[in-house]
Design an enzyme around this catalytic site. Structure first.
Site, PDB file in Angstrom:
ATOM      1  N   ASP A  44       0.835  -1.205   0.000  1.00  0.00           N
ATOM      2  CA  ASP A  44       0.000   0.000   0.000  1.00  0.00           C
ATOM      3  C   ASP A  44       0.877   1.265   0.000  1.00  0.00           C
ATOM      4  O   ASP A  44       1.755   1.409   0.849  1.00  0.00           O
ATOM      5  CB  ASP A  44      -0.888  -0.043   1.256  1.00  0.00           C
ATOM      6  N   THR A  84      -6.947   4.225  -1.976  1.00  0.00           N
ATOM      7  CA  THR A  84      -6.713   2.802  -1.722  1.00  0.00           C
ATOM      8  C   THR A  84      -7.780   1.890  -2.320  1.00  0.00           C
ATOM      9  O   THR A  84      -7.464   0.865  -2.911  1.00  0.00           O
ATOM     10  CB  THR A  84      -6.626   2.577  -0.198  1.00  0.00           C
ATOM     11  N   LYS A 162      -5.998  -3.977   5.802  1.00  0.00           N
ATOM     12  CA  LYS A 162      -7.207  -3.167   5.566  1.00  0.00           C
ATOM     13  C   LYS A 162      -8.303  -4.023   4.916  1.00  0.00           C
ATOM     14  O   LYS A 162      -8.026  -4.784   3.990  1.00  0.00           O
ATOM     15  CB  LYS A 162      -6.907  -2.020   4.600  1.00  0.00           C
ATOM     16  N   ASP A 163      -9.538  -3.805   5.328  1.00  0.00           N
ATOM     17  CA  ASP A 163     -10.653  -4.543   4.729  1.00  0.00           C
ATOM     18  C   ASP A 163     -10.774  -4.259   3.233  1.00  0.00           C
ATOM     19  O   ASP A 163     -10.970  -5.155   2.417  1.00  0.00           O
ATOM     20  CB  ASP A 163     -11.975  -4.237   5.465  1.00  0.00           C
ATOM     21  N   HIS A 314       1.703   8.123   5.571  1.00  0.00           N
ATOM     22  CA  HIS A 314       0.766   9.153   6.033  1.00  0.00           C
ATOM     23  C   HIS A 314       1.251   9.807   7.330  1.00  0.00           C
ATOM     24  O   HIS A 314       1.131  10.999   7.517  1.00  0.00           O
ATOM     25  CB  HIS A 314      -0.614   8.546   6.291  1.00  0.00           C
ATOM     26  N   HIS A 356      -1.417   2.627  -5.195  1.00  0.00           N
ATOM     27  CA  HIS A 356      -1.189   4.025  -5.563  1.00  0.00           C
ATOM     28  C   HIS A 356       0.193   4.402  -5.068  1.00  0.00           C
ATOM     29  O   HIS A 356       0.808   3.632  -4.311  1.00  0.00           O
ATOM     30  CB  HIS A 356      -2.240   4.968  -4.946  1.00  0.00           C
ATOM     31  N   HIS A 500      -1.954  11.045  -0.579  1.00  0.00           N
ATOM     32  CA  HIS A 500      -2.004  10.659  -1.995  1.00  0.00           C
ATOM     33  C   HIS A 500      -3.451  10.844  -2.409  1.00  0.00           C
ATOM     34  O   HIS A 500      -4.286  11.204  -1.583  1.00  0.00           O
ATOM     35  CB  HIS A 500      -1.577   9.193  -2.156  1.00  0.00           C
TER      36      HIS A 500
HETATM   37 ZN   LIG Z   1      -3.613   2.767  -0.181  1.00  0.00          ZN
END
Ligand SMILES: [Zn+2]
Length: 565
Positions: A44, A84, A162-163, A314, A356, A500
């Site tokens: 990610d 995402t 992440k789901d 982040h 991304h 992003h």
């Molecule tokens: Zn992402």
């Protein structure tokens, strides 16, 4: 001298005229056995910029992939809304968000309230009664579904931090999906009518294993690797955001039987550190034996999305010592995981890419000579102020934020001509602002036809948005803010300083690397797209697929062609 020449000439003549020595039969390199397991890994926020910056330092799992894989350093998430959810939706469907329907992380529901991209009222999530999750909104089929359509014995499993990553990559009807759910440990969704215990038993086993592990020793993010010390982010944020990377001071295992906590410190500590990737890869490794992946008699799929790079990007930006250290952890973690895959003796193929890219915190980008800005203007506020002072006679704030760069004209019941007038006025105002590169209406973007064959790095802004737009789900106005603009303020909770989501290439460009034992790999700098991944893998295992936006990439650098079965 003359004699020497004569001897040499005679020797050469003898060599030419003599019967050739019995030729050693040309032994073609044995074709590697077809993969029985596809391992699709998303990292990610792994931008191609970060990949380029650190690739010479990799010595582990990423080194293996780079040295012998088919390496595409210029992969593209071609669309504009580089978030995402849409990014993960392209990876194994072969389609752009305009065709997966996953146009953003959130979009306006019929009532004008934003709805989560993978909200799915048909599914239930244990411990999250108001947050049902599932693949209902995903309008495209995935590689896993194509495998199962060909042979229902194929297993399709996904795990992520992440789901939205795990659900998008596994699509409809997978065998199992797991994601990190903070205070609940790992979680899953339960389809109606299915056997809940069958789905819950592995979740329970996973969380019990973590509980046992943490009751012995809490994981910590150790001090940075020495090679990262030259990167110093101290001072830029006055030290406020450079907070404790290690175990939070208030953190202790109060109840060894229940290690997952409900506070922000815990959430931040696990997520924005390499720990969430370590947990994800640990679970992925356990799934190999639990589901006997590679032994079903048909190709199986294990989809993994590693979220730590995104959370660290982040929270700390992507060009400081934190990201440097995360890259070292990622490389080592993948190395250990690949060795576990090797030990299964199952022929497997790996693809690694990203949902991304990203950009560093505006303040640090600025220090390096770019016109980077952290946005101070309240976009919705100034647009609404302008609309109210116009002759449209608005009694409400009509312009509303939905998701990165996406804005709704509300209420959604507004009559067509009034809606058009407000949209036109807002876009006209936006296009005069110094922080806007260009604003578009959904209506005009829906008319754009992407030029066939246009390379993703040559696409116009309109074409990028065209691959992100959906007539029903997209809101009215789409904005490309000026490059190097960070839209969000620094988050006081310390989760967020960099982002992003833009249509610019630092957010669109991602590495795409394929690796399998025996592959005559190569590197190709020409751009390919993440929508090419699914048809490429489908051809490799000989599974038919519906029409997609991507194309098959030949992974064999030699005479072979992995697109021809
Ligand atoms: Zn992402």
């Amino acid at each position: 001298m003359k004699k020497q020449i004569t001897v040499l000439a005679c020797t050469l003549l003898a060599l030419i005229t003599a019967d050739p020595p019995p030729a050693r039969a040309a032994v073609p390199a044995p074709a590697p056995p077809p993969p029985k397991l596809i391992v699709a890994i998303a990292v990610d926020q792994f931008s191609a910029g970060i990949f380029d910056q650190y690739r010479s330092h990799f010595t582990g799992g990423l080194r293996r992939m780079i040295d012998a894989g088919a390496v595409f350093p210029n992969g593209y998430q071609s669309h504009a809304a580089t978030e995402t959810c849409p990014g993960h939706s392209t990876l194994l469907t072969g389609k752009h968000p305009s065709h997966t329907g996953i146009i953003a992380n959130e979009w306006p529901g019929p009532d004008g309230k934003t709805t989560y991209c993978l909200a799915d009222p048909g599914m239930s999530v244990p411990g999250r009664p108001t947050e049902p999750r599932g693949p209902a909104n995903l309008r495209a089929s995935t590689l896993g579904e194509w495998l199962k359509a060909q042979n229902p014995a194929s297993r399709v499993i996904a795990v992520s931090g992440k789901d939205r990553a795990a659900i998008n990559m596994s699509g409809h009807g997978p065998d199992a999906v797991f994601w990190w759910d903070d205070e609940l440990g790992f979680n899953t969704y339960l389809p109606p009518g299915g056997s809940a215990s069958e789905r819950l038993e592995p979740v329970k086993a996973i969380n019990e294993a973590i509980t046992r592990q943490w009751s012995r020793k809490l994981p910590v993010w150790k001090p940075f690797d020495a090679s990262c010390s030259r990167l110093n982010s101290e001072g830029i944020y006055g030290g406020t955001w450079h907070v404790n990377h290690h175990v939070p001071p208030d953190w202790q295992l109060a109840d060894p039987g229940q290690p997952f906590r409900r506070d922000k410190a815990f959430k931040r500590w696990v997520r924005a550190s390499p720990i969430v990737d370590e947990l994800t890869l640990q679970v992925a490794a356990s799934l190999l034996s639990r589901y006997q992946l590679g032994h079903s008699g048909a190709p199986d799929l294990l989809a993994i999305s590693l979220s730590a790079t995104d959370y660290i990007g982040h929270r700390y930006g992507n060009e400081g010592p934190e990201m440097c250290d995360q890259m070292a952890h990622l490389d080592r973690g993948l190395d250990a995981f690949f060795k576990k895959l090797d030990a299964t003796k199952v022929p497997y193929v790996v693809v690694l890419s990203a949902d991304h890219g990203g950009i560093d915190a505006a303040e640090r980008v600025q220090l390096k000579g770019f016109p980077a800005v952290r946005m101070k203007t309240d976009v919705a506020g100034v647009v609404n102020q302008n609309l109210r002072s116009s002759d449209l006679q608005l009694s409400i704030d009509a312009f509303q934020y939905v998701s990165y760069g996406l804005y709704l004209v509300r209420p959604q019941t507004l009559a067509g001509d009034q809606r058009l007038k407000i949209t036109t006025a807002a876009i006209s105002f936006l296009n005069q602002q110094p922080w806007v590169a260009q604003a578009f209406s959904k209506t005009e973007i829906l008319q754009v036809r992407v030029r066939p064959g246009v390379p993703p790095d040559e696409m116009s802004l309109e074409e990028r948005f065209a691959q992100s737009v959906d007539a029903e789900r997209s809101p009215d106005i789409l904005i490309a803010f000026k490059p190097y603009t960070t839209m969000d303020p620094v988050d006081p909770n310390g989760f967020y300083i960099a982002e992003h989501g833009s249509p610019w290439n630092y957010d669109r460009r991602v590495p795409i690397v394929f690796w399998r034992p025996g592959l005559a790999g190569y590197e190709q700098y020409l751009p390919i797209e993440t929508v090419d991944i699914a048809p490429t893998l489908a051809a490799l295992v000989g599974v038919p697929h519906p029409a997609v936006d991507g194309r098959c990439i030949d992974l064999d650098g030699g005479a072979g062609d992995t697109c021809v079965n």
